[in-house]
Design an enzyme around this catalytic site. Structure first.
Site, PDB file in Angstrom:
ATOM      1  N   LYS A 139       0.825  -1.212   0.000  1.00 32.36           N
ATOM      2  CA  LYS A 139       0.000   0.000   0.000  1.00 32.36           C
ATOM      3  C   LYS A 139       0.851   1.251   0.000  1.00 32.36           C
ATOM      4  CE  LYS A 139      -4.240  -1.881   1.818  1.00 32.36           C
ATOM      5  NZ  LYS A 139      -5.251  -1.883   2.848  1.00 32.36           N
ATOM      6  N   LYS A 221      -4.617 -10.566  -6.352  1.00 35.43           N
ATOM      7  CA  LYS A 221      -5.825 -10.809  -5.545  1.00 35.43           C
ATOM      8  C   LYS A 221      -7.017 -10.003  -6.071  1.00 35.43           C
ATOM      9  CE  LYS A 221      -6.429  -8.604  -1.646  1.00 35.43           C
ATOM     10  NZ  LYS A 221      -6.425  -8.060  -0.278  1.00 35.43           N
ATOM     11  N   LYS A 224     -11.290  -4.733  -4.343  1.00 35.51           N
ATOM     12  CA  LYS A 224     -12.204  -3.650  -4.732  1.00 35.51           C
ATOM     13  C   LYS A 224     -11.467  -2.359  -5.103  1.00 35.51           C
ATOM     14  CE  LYS A 224     -12.789  -3.476   0.200  1.00 35.51           C
ATOM     15  NZ  LYS A 224     -13.389  -4.273   1.230  1.00 35.51           N
TER      16      LYS A 224
HETATM   17  P1  TYM Z   1     -10.621  -6.794   4.393  1.00 37.45           P
HETATM   18  O1  TYM Z   1     -11.723  -5.846   4.667  1.00 37.45           O
HETATM   19  O2  TYM Z   1      -9.581  -6.409   3.392  1.00 37.45           O
HETATM   20  O3  TYM Z   1     -11.226  -8.175   3.933  1.00 37.45           O
HETATM   21  C1  TYM Z   1     -12.248  -8.825   4.700  1.00 37.45           C
HETATM   22  C2  TYM Z   1     -12.081 -10.333   4.639  1.00 37.45           C
HETATM   23  O4  TYM Z   1     -12.178 -10.772   3.267  1.00 37.45           O
HETATM   24  C3  TYM Z   1     -11.024 -11.559   2.935  1.00 37.45           C
HETATM   25  N1  TYM Z   1     -10.692 -11.317   1.516  1.00 37.45           N
HETATM   26  C4  TYM Z   1     -10.514 -12.279   0.611  1.00 37.45           C
HETATM   27  N2  TYM Z   1     -10.586 -13.615   0.709  1.00 37.45           N
HETATM   28  C5  TYM Z   1     -10.355 -14.336  -0.436  1.00 37.45           C
HETATM   29  N3  TYM Z   1     -10.045 -13.764  -1.621  1.00 37.45           N
HETATM   30  C6  TYM Z   1      -9.963 -12.421  -1.756  1.00 37.45           C
HETATM   31  N4  TYM Z   1      -9.687 -11.876  -2.938  1.00 37.45           N
HETATM   32  C7  TYM Z   1     -10.213 -11.613  -0.608  1.00 37.45           C
HETATM   33  N5  TYM Z   1     -10.226 -10.271  -0.389  1.00 37.45           N
HETATM   34  C8  TYM Z   1     -10.522 -10.111   0.917  1.00 37.45           C
HETATM   35  C9  TYM Z   1      -9.935 -11.050   3.859  1.00 37.45           C
HETATM   36  O5  TYM Z   1      -8.906 -11.991   4.013  1.00 37.45           O
HETATM   37  C10 TYM Z   1     -10.704 -10.801   5.148  1.00 37.45           C
HETATM   38  O6  TYM Z   1     -10.849 -11.982   5.889  1.00 37.45           O
HETATM   39  N6  TYM Z   1      -7.716  -6.239   8.386  1.00 37.45           N
HETATM   40  C11 TYM Z   1      -8.910  -6.854   7.888  1.00 37.45           C
HETATM   41  C12 TYM Z   1     -10.178  -6.488   8.661  1.00 37.45           C
HETATM   42  C13 TYM Z   1     -10.043  -6.732  10.121  1.00 37.45           C
HETATM   43  C14 TYM Z   1     -10.083  -7.992  10.779  1.00 37.45           C
HETATM   44  C15 TYM Z   1      -9.906  -7.690  12.165  1.00 37.45           C
HETATM   45  C16 TYM Z   1     -10.280  -9.305  10.341  1.00 37.45           C
HETATM   46  C17 TYM Z   1      -9.845  -5.774  11.057  1.00 37.45           C
HETATM   47  N7  TYM Z   1      -9.767  -6.337  12.305  1.00 37.45           N
HETATM   48  C18 TYM Z   1      -9.905  -8.709  13.115  1.00 37.45           C
HETATM   49  C19 TYM Z   1     -10.254 -10.307  11.305  1.00 37.45           C
HETATM   50  C20 TYM Z   1     -10.074 -10.013  12.676  1.00 37.45           C
HETATM   51  C21 TYM Z   1      -9.119  -6.403   6.453  1.00 37.45           C
HETATM   52  O7  TYM Z   1      -8.649  -5.390   6.041  1.00 37.45           O
HETATM   53  O8  TYM Z   1      -9.930  -7.229   5.736  1.00 37.45           O
END
Ligand code: TYM
Length: 357
Positions: A139, A221, A224
């Site tokens: 990022k 990956k 969005k």
């Molecule tokens: P975030 O918002 O980027 O994504 C949310 C969840 O979706 C999964 N994910 C994917 N899985 C498979 N293929 C993909 N292309 C894909 N894109 C996203 C992510 O692995 C995630 O599980 N830091 C985290 C949010 C968060 C969190 C937490 C998660 C904040 N605190 C505590 C678990 C526990 C995040 O940015 O996810």
């Protein structure tokens, strides 16, 4: 207490010879999604679908699922858009099948303790650890100036989100693996420094679909934030454009429907999506399409994806403007605050902070 008629002294009560079973300790599951945009098929397969599966399969487990809005301000975001995304994700969680009877659904910023424990985790982590996080490095490269400090310290907040609730299990996609590993290290370090305080959590990754790839560049990956709208499918995309996006997904030219991530990343990604949504093993799907063309396979997959999204979209519109959504979020926040305030008190006590005895 009963009294003996002959002596007038209290009689001891004989305990019945029945063993009372000790109830097993309740487990906790924690996960969240960042409201930086609309949710993709990757979020659904990698995270949401797993939440619902675990909610239905795991007994004696309390779920804490939240909208990680504090994480959304690590990069600039318009306030109206953020507001809209927060509500939209809440409605999508429910539309995907999360049951508020089993899940505490809440908005992270409505539980102040997250920020407090986030700071304490920053005070447990080392700068070197934060700098090594691949998501931060990626990022940072995309931004030339105005990189916010929280973009780097964000994994400490994520650790706080998880450790706050003594999570045993954290369902996430592959891209969050490194953050979970850091969380485990921070929990262990804190426990060693100050005494047993946090449960060291385990990650839970889907067998297929832990990393859904971009439809236009299957070595990246599905995300969005990609500028090419054809590279991702949004859960709320209209179904005609969903079908189009699948049909125009990048594949190779040898027209063989075979799973081989290195040599055939495009078709392998589509096989993964197919398998995740139908629960059919990849091998069986390969067999089924042995003599078929990519066009036939893609047309079938387009229908499978549309069929998966249709009911989610219908239920989404039942929730999005419904006051029931606020009730569910209030109820979730209330329970989360109770657990979080107790945890912070314990942490302060361990650290010698404030006047907590
Ligand atoms: P975030 O918002 O980027 O994504 C949310 C969840 O979706 C999964 N994910 C994917 N899985 C498979 N293929 C993909 N292309 C894909 N894109 C996203 C992510 O692995 C995630 O599980 N830091 C985290 C949010 C968060 C969190 C937490 C998660 C904040 N605190 C505590 C678990 C526990 C995040 O940015 O996810």
């Amino acid at each position: 207490m009963p009294v003996s008629k002959s002596t007038g002294k209290a009689k001891s009560i004989k305990k019945p010879d029945v063993k009372v079973p000790i109830p097993p300790k309740q487990k906790r599951l924690v996960s969240g999604i960042k409201p930086t945009g609309q949710l993709t098929l990757g979020n659904y397969i990698g995270a949401l679908k797993q939440f619902v599966k675990l909610q239905d399969e795991m007994e004696n487990t309390e779920l804490f699922i939240f909208i990680a809005d504090l994480h959304a301000i690590t990069t600039p975001i318009d306030r109206q858009e953020l507001k809209k995304n927060i509500r939209s994700i809440a409605a999508i969680y429910l539309a995907c099948g999360l049951n508020p009877e089993k899940v505490n659904l809440f908005i992270q910023s409505e539980v102040n303790e997250h920020a407090v424990l986030g700071y304490i985790m920053e005070s447990t982590a080392y700068i070197g650890e934060m700098e090594r996080m691949t998501q931060y490095k990626d990022k940072k490269q995309k931004q030339t100036e105005g990189i916010r400090t929280s973009l780097m310290t964000y994994p400490a907040l994520m650790a706080a989100d998880i450790l706050m609730y003594d999570a045993d299990i954290v369902p996430i996609g592959d891209d969050q693996k490194q953050h979970l590993e850091l969380t485990r290290n921070l929990a262990t370090r804190f426990n060693n420094l100050y005494g047993d305080t946090f449960v060291v959590p385990e990650g839970f990754f889907p067998e297929t679909g832990a990393r859904i790839m971009s439809l236009s560049d299957p070595t990246k990956k599905m995300d969005k934030s990609n500028e090419n709208h054809k590279s991702y499918i949004l859960l709320l995309d209209d179904l005609a454009s969903v079908r189009n996006k699948i049909k125009s997904a990048v594949t190779d030219s040898d027209a063989l429907i075979k799973y081989d991530v290195k040599k055939k990343p495009g078709i392998s990604n589509l096989l993964t999506i197919y398998s995740s949504l139908t629960n059919e093993p990849v091998k069986e799907i390969e067999q089924k399409y042995k003599d078929k063309s990519y066009a036939v396979f893609k047309a079938d997959l387009a229908e499978i994806v549309a069929d998966a999204l249709r009911p989610i979209q219908q239920r989404y519109f039942e929730y999005i403007n419904n006051p029931k959504l606020d009730e569910i979020l209030n109820q979730g926040a209330e329970r989360a605050r109770l657990i979080a305030s107790r945890k912070i008190e314990k942490v302060f006590k361990r650290l010698g902070m404030g006047r907590v005895k």
